[in-house]
Design an enzyme around this catalytic site. Structure first.
Site: not given
Length: 406
Positions: A65, A69, A72, A109, A142, A202, A272
């Site tokens: 990626c 972040c 992560c 998901c 999702c 979400c 969740r």
């Protein structure tokens, strides 16, 4: 405790607590944690009974990626020894999803690392959604693909996506401390695009990154204003090789207080328990089911979770039941006429009056005066000892030749 009685009454009426009341929940002592759970549990049961919705993650593209972040394991510059692979083919993703659905999951998901999808990526994910729904007509899907461009949410909706996940993660005031390659406003914009396209939004948070109680309350109040149908609460998994590897700031009791605060502020949405529950709640996980009505089954994006069978046993032993595929997740007032989460009708999920998938290990950019005084006077919590033994990199399931943990 007057505070808790007040919060229960407000939760049953869907009335927003004051910020001081929310802060006071986080400031309660470990001696009072069972009282806090019992109070928030009344609100949870009022709106969701004893049902637990199961969700299953499929990591379509792992690692690599370009975003930075700090939390992560898939970030730019991460030295975490995670699985790295490019896009799964639609049939591979469908096969991976089947394992979770066989274990009782009603939502899949689909997550991919990266800043956001190209139009080609949206077409690829659309093919994957079709492949999954061809095999499992009633499954909710999702997508969690990062920041959306104009028109992409609509294309995903047309392809059969039911929901879109994009977490706010932390407060606007501290967002720049964890990410510099995109902004908090970028994330809000993507959640709003999902809403506008008719997708069930979400969006949630990550706790344990060194944030203050005020930061936690800020992000949860921002989520309430955005009005997602689902709010995933992640607890930081401090992966070695990431900037937050040394941030071990959570105790099981702290996690329960955070979940209770979220339930009081967002009483009638799907709360969740997402990434990190096994690492930080540990043996207290069954108590958390009194606060949240939804969990992930089995493994996460780049980390291993509790075995799927253990999840099912935990739910049954705690006196809860797995939500069936034909049951509508959300309370009736949040479901538009003709459909809603769990019904798979044309109208989609959620009503968004007045106006959340997600594991933090990816998914792109995946009162009164006396109450206030009590919160201000609360001593700082002692962080738990680092439980690095509970942080396990996923080596099975999607992207491997090994069977998934579901």
């Amino acid at each position: 405790m007057d505070l808790l009685n007040t919060l229960v009454d407000k939760g049953l009426r869907r009335e927003l607590p004051t910020r001081d009341e929310a802060l006071a929940v986080l400031a309660t002592s470990d001696d009072d944690v069972l009282d806090v759970v019992a109070a928030a549990g009344k609100v949870r049961r009022h709106w969701f009974g004893r049902r637990v919705k199961l969700n299953y993650l499929v990591n379509l593209k792992s690692g690599l990626c370009p975003e930075d972040c700090s939390y992560c394991s898939q970030r730019l510059g991460s030295k975490a020894e995670i699985l790295k692979y490019t896009w799964l083919k639609p049939d591979e993703a469908s096969q991976a999803a089947a394992a979770g659905l066989a274990g009782g999951a009603k939502r899949v998901c689909l997550v991919a690392s990266g800043r956001g999808p190209t139009d080609r990526d949206v077409a690829r994910v659309s093919d994957t959604i079709k492949a999954i729904k061809d095999q499992n007509e009633n499954v909710e899907v999702c997508a969690c693909l990062g920041l959306l461009s104009d028109g992409q949410a609509e294309r995903l909706r047309e392809a059969g996506a039911d929901a879109y996940n994009h977490n706010l993660n932390t407060s606007e005031g501290t967002y720049g401390d964890i990410t510099t390659t995109h902004t908090y406003a970028d994330r809000v914009d993507t959640v709003e695009k999902a809403h506008a396209a008719g997708l069930s939004a979400c969006s949630g948070l990550i706790a344990g990154m060194g944030e203050s109680d005020e930061d936690l309350v800020d992000v949860v109040y921002s989520l309430r204003e955005l009005d997602p149908d689902s709010v995933p609460v992640n607890f930081l998994i401090p992966f070695e090789g990431t900037p937050l590897a040394k941030e071990w700031n959570l105790t099981p009791q702290r996690c329960l207080r955070i979940l209770a605060m979220v339930r009081f502020v967002c009483p009638d949405v799907e709360v969740r328990i997402a990434g990190g529950r096994e690492v930080h709640l540990r043996t207290m996980q069954p108590l958390a089911l009194n606060l949240a009505n939804s969990i992930f089954l089995g493994d996460y994006l780049t980390s291993e979770g509790q075995a799927g069978k253990a999840d099912l046993d935990m739910i049954a032993d705690a006196g809860f039941e797995v939500e069936g595929a034909g049951e509508v997740t959300l309370p009736e007032h949040r479901v538009p006429v003709g459909g809603g989460c769990g019904s798979h009708a044309e109208a989609g999920c959620g009503s968004h009056e007045g106006a959340g998938c997600g594991s933090h290990a990816g998914g792109g950019v995946c009162g009164s005066a006396s109450v206030a005084a009590s919160a201000a006077a609360a001593p700082a919590e002692k962080p738990s000892d680092a439980r690095t033994d509970l942080v396990a990199v996923r080596r099975r399931g999607a992207g491997t030749d090994l069977a998934p943990n579901a």
